[in-house]
Design a protein around this motif. Structure first.
Motif, PDB file in Angstrom:
ATOM      1  N   VAL A   1      10.944 -74.810  64.014  1.00  0.00           N
ATOM      2  CA  VAL A   1      11.583 -75.131  65.288  1.00  0.00           C
ATOM      3  C   VAL A   1      13.027 -75.527  65.006  1.00  0.00           C
ATOM      4  CG1 VAL A   1       9.428 -75.880  66.352  1.00  0.00           C
ATOM      5  CG2 VAL A   1      10.910 -77.563  65.261  1.00  0.00           C
ATOM      6  N   THR A   2      13.876 -75.303  65.982  1.00  0.00           N
ATOM      7  CA  THR A   2      15.297 -75.591  65.821  1.00  0.00           C
ATOM      8  C   THR A   2      15.565 -77.039  66.186  1.00  0.00           C
ATOM      9  OG1 THR A   2      15.804 -73.282  66.362  1.00  0.00           O
ATOM     10  CG2 THR A   2      17.617 -74.868  66.444  1.00  0.00           C
ATOM     11  N   LEU A   3      16.142 -77.778  65.248  1.00  0.00           N
ATOM     12  CA  LEU A   3      16.431 -79.198  65.441  1.00  0.00           C
ATOM     13  C   LEU A   3      17.843 -79.418  65.971  1.00  0.00           C
ATOM     14  CD1 LEU A   3      14.935 -80.446  62.040  1.00  0.00           C
ATOM     15  CD2 LEU A   3      13.746 -80.160  64.233  1.00  0.00           C
ATOM     16  N   ALA A   4      18.805 -78.676  65.431  1.00  0.00           N
ATOM     17  CA  ALA A   4      20.200 -78.758  65.871  1.00  0.00           C
ATOM     18  C   ALA A   4      20.781 -77.360  65.815  1.00  0.00           C
ATOM     19  CB  ALA A   4      20.996 -79.707  64.984  1.00  0.00           C
ATOM     20  N   SER A   5      21.641 -77.047  66.779  1.00  0.00           N
ATOM     21  CA  SER A   5      22.137 -75.674  66.858  1.00  0.00           C
ATOM     22  C   SER A   5      23.514 -75.616  67.495  1.00  0.00           C
ATOM     23  CB  SER A   5      21.165 -74.815  67.674  1.00  0.00           C
ATOM     24  OG  SER A   5      21.690 -73.515  67.880  1.00  0.00           O
ATOM     25  N   GLY A   6      24.285 -74.637  67.036  1.00  0.00           N
ATOM     26  CA  GLY A   6      25.585 -74.361  67.636  1.00  0.00           C
ATOM     27  C   GLY A   6      25.545 -73.240  68.649  1.00  0.00           C
TER      28      GLY A   6
ATOM     29  N   ALA B   1      29.146 -75.824  65.411  1.00  0.00           N
ATOM     30  CA  ALA B   1      29.250 -75.006  64.211  1.00  0.00           C
ATOM     31  C   ALA B   1      28.410 -73.759  64.400  1.00  0.00           C
ATOM     32  CB  ALA B   1      28.768 -75.778  62.981  1.00  0.00           C
ATOM     33  N   ASP B   2      28.801 -72.690  63.734  1.00  0.00           N
ATOM     34  CA  ASP B   2      27.998 -71.469  63.749  1.00  0.00           C
ATOM     35  C   ASP B   2      26.846 -71.650  62.762  1.00  0.00           C
ATOM     36  OD1 ASP B   2      29.452 -70.004  65.665  1.00  0.00           O
ATOM     37  OD2 ASP B   2      30.982 -69.551  64.180  1.00  0.00           O
ATOM     38  N   ALA B   3      25.849 -72.398  63.183  1.00  0.00           N
ATOM     39  CA  ALA B   3      24.741 -72.760  62.295  1.00  0.00           C
ATOM     40  C   ALA B   3      23.585 -73.300  63.103  1.00  0.00           C
ATOM     41  CB  ALA B   3      25.200 -73.810  61.277  1.00  0.00           C
ATOM     42  N   ARG B   4      22.429 -73.304  62.450  1.00  0.00           N
ATOM     43  CA  ARG B   4      21.248 -73.976  62.982  1.00  0.00           C
ATOM     44  C   ARG B   4      20.651 -74.837  61.874  1.00  0.00           C
ATOM     45  NH1 ARG B   4      20.594 -68.707  65.039  1.00  0.00           N
ATOM     46  NH2 ARG B   4      20.491 -68.612  67.326  1.00  0.00           N
ATOM     47  N   VAL B   5      20.025 -75.938  62.262  1.00  0.00           N
ATOM     48  CA  VAL B   5      19.182 -76.720  61.364  1.00  0.00           C
ATOM     49  C   VAL B   5      17.768 -76.610  61.914  1.00  0.00           C
ATOM     50  CG1 VAL B   5      18.729 -78.960  60.324  1.00  0.00           C
ATOM     51  CG2 VAL B   5      21.090 -78.279  60.846  1.00  0.00           C
ATOM     52  N   VAL B   6      16.846 -76.099  61.093  1.00  0.00           N
ATOM     53  CA  VAL B   6      15.483 -75.878  61.551  1.00  0.00           C
ATOM     54  C   VAL B   6      14.513 -76.611  60.632  1.00  0.00           C
ATOM     55  CG1 VAL B   6      16.104 -73.644  62.533  1.00  0.00           C
ATOM     56  CG2 VAL B   6      15.129 -73.736  60.239  1.00  0.00           C
ATOM     57  N   GLY B   7      13.324 -76.884  61.135  1.00  0.00           N
ATOM     58  CA  GLY B   7      12.325 -77.592  60.350  1.00  0.00           C
ATOM     59  C   GLY B   7      10.938 -77.057  60.609  1.00  0.00           C
ATOM     60  N   ALA B   8      10.049 -77.264  59.641  1.00  0.00           N
ATOM     61  CA  ALA B   8       8.642 -76.870  59.779  1.00  0.00           C
ATOM     62  C   ALA B   8       7.778 -77.807  58.955  1.00  0.00           C
ATOM     63  CB  ALA B   8       8.428 -75.429  59.316  1.00  0.00           C
ATOM     64  N   THR B   9       6.551 -78.019  59.413  1.00  0.00           N
ATOM     65  CA  THR B   9       5.538 -78.701  58.595  1.00  0.00           C
ATOM     66  C   THR B   9       4.395 -77.716  58.401  1.00  0.00           C
ATOM     67  OG1 THR B   9       4.552 -79.695  60.575  1.00  0.00           O
ATOM     68  CG2 THR B   9       6.150 -81.023  59.361  1.00  0.00           C
TER      69      THR B   9
ATOM     70  N   TYR C   1      19.912 -72.460  53.369  1.00  0.00           N
ATOM     71  CA  TYR C   1      19.705 -73.446  52.310  1.00  0.00           C
ATOM     72  C   TYR C   1      18.475 -74.239  52.704  1.00  0.00           C
ATOM     73  CZ  TYR C   1      20.914 -76.376  48.342  1.00  0.00           C
ATOM     74  OH  TYR C   1      20.891 -77.009  47.116  1.00  0.00           O
ATOM     75  N   LEU C   2      17.460 -74.209  51.843  1.00  0.00           N
ATOM     76  CA  LEU C   2      16.157 -74.804  52.140  1.00  0.00           C
ATOM     77  C   LEU C   2      15.868 -75.937  51.168  1.00  0.00           C
ATOM     78  CD1 LEU C   2      12.819 -72.983  52.875  1.00  0.00           C
ATOM     79  CD2 LEU C   2      12.937 -74.598  50.965  1.00  0.00           C
ATOM     80  N   VAL C   3      15.376 -77.058  51.713  1.00  0.00           N
ATOM     81  CA  VAL C   3      14.945 -78.201  50.897  1.00  0.00           C
ATOM     82  C   VAL C   3      13.625 -78.725  51.455  1.00  0.00           C
ATOM     83  CG1 VAL C   3      15.526 -80.471  49.992  1.00  0.00           C
ATOM     84  CG2 VAL C   3      17.360 -78.827  50.447  1.00  0.00           C
ATOM     85  N   PRO C   4      12.565 -78.779  50.654  1.00  0.00           N
ATOM     86  CA  PRO C   4      11.356 -79.468  51.104  1.00  0.00           C
ATOM     87  C   PRO C   4      11.565 -80.993  51.055  1.00  0.00           C
ATOM     88  CG  PRO C   4      10.860 -77.853  49.374  1.00  0.00           C
ATOM     89  CD  PRO C   4      12.353 -78.079  49.377  1.00  0.00           C
TER      90      PRO C   4
ATOM     91  N   GLU D   1       6.823 -80.454  54.198  1.00  0.00           N
ATOM     92  CA  GLU D   1       7.774 -80.652  55.292  1.00  0.00           C
ATOM     93  C   GLU D   1       9.097 -80.043  54.828  1.00  0.00           C
ATOM     94  OE1 GLU D   1       9.902 -84.500  57.513  1.00  0.00           O
ATOM     95  OE2 GLU D   1       8.230 -84.783  56.130  1.00  0.00           O
ATOM     96  N   ILE D   2       9.628 -79.101  55.600  1.00  0.00           N
ATOM     97  CA  ILE D   2      10.734 -78.277  55.147  1.00  0.00           C
ATOM     98  C   ILE D   2      11.896 -78.379  56.129  1.00  0.00           C
ATOM     99  CG2 ILE D   2      11.427 -75.933  54.469  1.00  0.00           C
ATOM    100  CD1 ILE D   2       8.247 -75.397  54.702  1.00  0.00           C
ATOM    101  N   ILE D   3      13.107 -78.480  55.595  1.00  0.00           N
ATOM    102  CA  ILE D   3      14.318 -78.414  56.394  1.00  0.00           C
ATOM    103  C   ILE D   3      15.156 -77.252  55.866  1.00  0.00           C
ATOM    104  CG2 ILE D   3      16.395 -79.617  57.190  1.00  0.00           C
ATOM    105  CD1 ILE D   3      13.790 -80.834  58.190  1.00  0.00           C
ATOM    106  N   VAL D   4      15.701 -76.452  56.786  1.00  0.00           N
ATOM    107  CA  VAL D   4      16.518 -75.294  56.451  1.00  0.00           C
ATOM    108  C   VAL D   4      17.802 -75.320  57.268  1.00  0.00           C
ATOM    109  CG1 VAL D   4      16.656 -72.762  56.361  1.00  0.00           C
ATOM    110  CG2 VAL D   4      14.460 -73.911  55.967  1.00  0.00           C
ATOM    111  N   VAL D   5      18.930 -75.043  56.627  1.00  0.00           N
ATOM    112  CA  VAL D   5      20.177 -74.774  57.338  1.00  0.00           C
ATOM    113  C   VAL D   5      20.404 -73.272  57.324  1.00  0.00           C
ATOM    114  CG1 VAL D   5      22.683 -75.007  57.294  1.00  0.00           C
ATOM    115  CG2 VAL D   5      21.250 -77.017  56.950  1.00  0.00           C
ATOM    116  N   ASP D   6      20.588 -72.704  58.500  1.00  0.00           N
ATOM    117  CA  ASP D   6      20.895 -71.295  58.712  1.00  0.00           C
ATOM    118  C   ASP D   6      22.390 -71.247  59.013  1.00  0.00           C
ATOM    119  OD1 ASP D   6      21.407 -68.832  59.902  1.00  0.00           O
ATOM    120  OD2 ASP D   6      19.832 -68.994  61.405  1.00  0.00           O
ATOM    121  N   ALA D   7      23.176 -70.693  58.081  1.00  0.00           N
ATOM    122  CA  ALA D   7      24.634 -70.801  58.135  1.00  0.00           C
ATOM    123  C   ALA D   7      25.282 -69.424  58.041  1.00  0.00           C
ATOM    124  CB  ALA D   7      25.129 -71.694  56.996  1.00  0.00           C
ATOM    125  N   VAL D   8      26.593 -69.391  58.247  1.00  0.00           N
ATOM    126  CA  VAL D   8      27.357 -68.148  58.092  1.00  0.00           C
ATOM    127  C   VAL D   8      28.364 -68.318  56.966  1.00  0.00           C
ATOM    128  CG1 VAL D   8      27.092 -67.477  60.494  1.00  0.00           C
ATOM    129  CG2 VAL D   8      29.040 -68.869  59.854  1.00  0.00           C
TER     130      VAL D   8
END
Length: 232
Positions: free
Chosen positions: A144-149, A161-169, A187-190, A225-232
């Motif tokens: 799911v998208t937590l923060a988005s531009g 920003a031209d980016a999204r921060v998404v998360g999943a469990t 960029y993914l970090v558990p 529990e995973i956090i991902v930044v989707d960036a350009v």
């Protein structure tokens, strides 16, 4: 392409009240190979002792997303905003033309956060702050998208920003797909657990810099529990 950045390889410093690990060059840590990943500039893994924190300091022209992994963080700024963000929830500060803020762990337990800085699409603008809960159930088995531009992500906290921060469990054995696109970077970090991307194992607090992937497929090797930044 997947470049694994093991937690043990990260830069950082232990200040007593703050034990900070840096996925990218930051403060006294400099690595010319780890300056940024697209418009993702900073990913700090901060452990903050009880009843301590960052005193008031200024920022400008940066989008700062804080994901609370454990405990809680209390924000206060020169705009008059004040709020407490607890584990699993997210806050966003758009520094814009300039803002001063403090971030304190006012709890009697240790707080652990990911602090993520993104370069804005334009300089200046009015600063702002926001926070919202993201119940773990909403992210169960999917991203799911937590923060988005992007305006289309109207359920997410807005960033400039031209980016999204998404998360999943994900439960052990579950797989989730994220439609990244080959022209973007991730960029993914558990935050906890361990996952597999293709044949690469990514453990808790490791970083994975990902590019040239149409669909990012993540399989949990443990409850994760995973956090991902989707960036350009």
């Amino acid at each position: 392409m997947i470049e694994l950045r093991p937690f043990a390889s990260l830069g950082g410093a232990d200040h007593g009240w703050l034990d900070a690990k840096h996925h990218f060059s930051f403060a006294g840590y400099h690595d010319p190979e780890r300056m940024h990943w697209g418009n993702l500039r900073v990913w700090n893994d901060d452990t903050i002792a009880p009843r301590s924190g960052f005193p008031t300091h200024p920022h400008r022209d940066m989008e700062i997303v804080t994901y609370v992994r454990e405990g809680a963080i209390t924000h206060q700024d020169s705009l008059g905003n004040k709020g407490r963000t607890a584990a699993g929830d997210v806050q966003v500060m758009s520094a814009g033309s300039g803002v001063a803020h403090s971030e304190y762990n006012l709890e009697n337990e240790t707080t652990r956060i990911f602090q993520i800085w993104l370069l804005p699409r334009a300089l200046g603008g009015a600063p702002g702050w926001g926070s919202r809960p993201f119940p773990e159930g909403e992210r169960s088995g999917r991203f799911v998208t937590l923060a988005s531009g992007y305006e289309a992500d109207d359920d997410a906290l807005p960033i400039r920003a031209d980016a999204r921060v998404v998360g999943a469990t994900l439960l052990s054995g579950e797989t989730a797909d994220y439609p990244l696109g080959r022209d973007r970077k991730a960029y993914l970090v558990p935050a906890r657990g361990a996952v597999r991307i293709d044949d690469v194992r990514v453990n808790a607090r490791d970083g994975a810099a990902i590019s040239d992937v149409e669909v990012l497929r993540v399989t949990a090797l443990e409850d994760s529990e995973i956090i991902v930044v989707d960036a350009v």
